[in-house]
Design an enzyme around this catalytic site. Structure first.
Site, PDB file in Angstrom:
ATOM      1  N   GLU A  74      -0.286 -21.014 -11.216  1.00 11.62           N
ATOM      2  CA  GLU A  74      -1.475 -20.574 -11.949  1.00 11.62           C
ATOM      3  C   GLU A  74      -1.888 -21.593 -13.009  1.00 11.62           C
ATOM      4  O   GLU A  74      -3.079 -21.854 -13.192  1.00 11.62           O
ATOM      5  CB  GLU A  74      -1.228 -19.207 -12.593  1.00 11.62           C
ATOM      6  CG  GLU A  74      -1.251 -18.045 -11.618  1.00 11.62           C
ATOM      7  CD  GLU A  74      -2.628 -17.821 -10.991  1.00 11.62           C
ATOM      8  OE1 GLU A  74      -3.635 -18.313 -11.549  1.00 11.62           O
ATOM      9  OE2 GLU A  74      -2.684 -17.171  -9.947  1.00 11.62           O
ATOM     10  N   ASP A 114     -11.374 -14.448 -12.475  1.00 12.67           N
ATOM     11  CA  ASP A 114     -11.543 -15.900 -12.441  1.00 12.67           C
ATOM     12  C   ASP A 114     -12.980 -16.221 -12.051  1.00 12.67           C
ATOM     13  O   ASP A 114     -13.821 -15.335 -11.920  1.00 12.67           O
ATOM     14  CB  ASP A 114     -10.546 -16.541 -11.484  1.00 12.67           C
ATOM     15  CG  ASP A 114     -10.914 -16.344 -10.011  1.00 12.67           C
ATOM     16  OD1 ASP A 114     -11.684 -15.398  -9.702  1.00 12.67           O
ATOM     17  OD2 ASP A 114     -10.423 -17.117  -9.171  1.00 12.67           O
ATOM     18  N   TYR A 132      -6.261 -14.782 -18.660  1.00 17.01           N
ATOM     19  CA  TYR A 132      -6.371 -14.794 -17.198  1.00 17.01           C
ATOM     20  C   TYR A 132      -5.003 -15.039 -16.553  1.00 17.01           C
ATOM     21  O   TYR A 132      -4.604 -14.322 -15.629  1.00 17.01           O
ATOM     22  CB  TYR A 132      -7.357 -15.861 -16.708  1.00 17.01           C
ATOM     23  CG  TYR A 132      -7.175 -16.102 -15.232  1.00 17.01           C
ATOM     24  CD1 TYR A 132      -7.656 -15.185 -14.303  1.00 17.01           C
ATOM     25  CD2 TYR A 132      -6.433 -17.190 -14.768  1.00 17.01           C
ATOM     26  CE1 TYR A 132      -7.427 -15.361 -12.946  1.00 17.01           C
ATOM     27  CE2 TYR A 132      -6.202 -17.365 -13.417  1.00 17.01           C
ATOM     28  CZ  TYR A 132      -6.696 -16.450 -12.513  1.00 17.01           C
ATOM     29  OH  TYR A 132      -6.455 -16.615 -11.178  1.00 17.01           O
TER      30      TYR A 132
END
Length: 278
Positions: free
Chosen positions: A5, A106, A88
């Site tokens: 990520e 996102d 996020y």
């Protein structure tokens, strides 16, 4: 999951995949990375760009060992408390790695929501509170369904509802799309990619390329003045140093790059030269 990520922030999958695979072979557990100097994380970040992310991953690995028993925490609040982890990333890891119900938003999800639900060609230029509320409202209440929902909407945006050439004929929800129903109105702004050539970012990247291959501090004068003998750098720095000097950047631009790398913790002075952080 946490590594991927952070690597995927502002970086496409095709560039991330080989670095991610090599990274996990080298450091399969957070403790493996935490035992290394921070500079090794930067070295093996390669050419992914935004190398401060490597420093943050290293700091996160240290924090995981100190506060979470060496395991990446599962809850959103604990993830958010790790160095370099924003809202996020915390939500994505909690949802996709641990199967929790979290609102994951996102760029791809924002674009699907904008077209499907709001009738806009593109989402606003920066994430808004209204977008977050909308994402939370439309997400299923069931935990398992919410995880599948987040993954599905993300994939829909990445593969079908793309920014420049959406494949509306392949879209499974086209009959409900507010943007199609409105006649496909044009965007209210034109997305602009980040420039690279001639920028401070390019010079910083060229300096970092030298430091990544050097096995000893690189004398400061080698950055500022190219030697007559282009065979310099017996430790492997010759090729990236030559590439740096081919940029022919202004002296003040090079100084900004060097000073910025020092202040960002990506380089340090040692024995009169520059090196990656110890």
């Amino acid at each position: 999951m946490l590594v991927s990520e952070i690597m995927l922030q502002q970086t496409p999958v095709v560039r991330v995949l080989p670095v991610w695979e090599e990274w996990l072979r080298r450091w399969p557990e957070p403790a493996d990375l935490a035992r290394e100097p921070a500079g090794e994380a930067v070295r093996h970040w390669g050419r992914l760009g935004y190398p401060r992310r490597a420093l943050r991953l290293h700091a996160a690995a240290v924090a995981i060992g100190e506060s979470h028993g060496g395991k990446v925490p599962a809850s959103y609040p604990e993830l958010l408390g790790l160095p370099g982890v924003g809202s996020y990333t915390a939500a994505a890891v909690a949802a996709f790695a641990y199967g929790q119900r979290e609102t994951v938003v996102d760029t791809n999800i924002r674009r699907v929501h904008a077209r499907l639900l709001s009738g806009a060609a593109l989402p606003s230029q920066s994430l808004t509170a209204a977008e977050m509320r909308l994402a939370a409202q439309v997400m299923p209440d069931d935990v398992g369904a919410s995880v599948r929902w987040n993954a599905s909407v993300m994939e829909l945006g990445a593969l079908v509802c793309t920014a420049r050439a959406p494949k509306c004929g392949e879209c499974p929800v086209r009959s409900s799309c507010a943007w199609l129903a409105a006649g496909e109105p044009t965007p209210t702004y034109t997305p602009k990619g980040q420039s690279w050539h001639g920028t401070d970012r390019q010079v910083r990247g060229a300096v970092m390329a030298v430091l990544r291959v050097a096995d000893a501090p690189v004398p400061q004068d080698l950055f500022r003045h190219a030697p007559v003998d282009l065979g310099f750098g017996t430790d492997g720095t010759g090729i990236p140093l030559a590439a740096l000097h081919r940029l022919n950047c202004a002296p003040e631009q090079l100084e900004r790059a060097l000073t910025g790398l020092l202040s960002d913790g990506l380089a340090e002075l040692h024995l009169g030269g520059f090196r990656l952080p110890a």
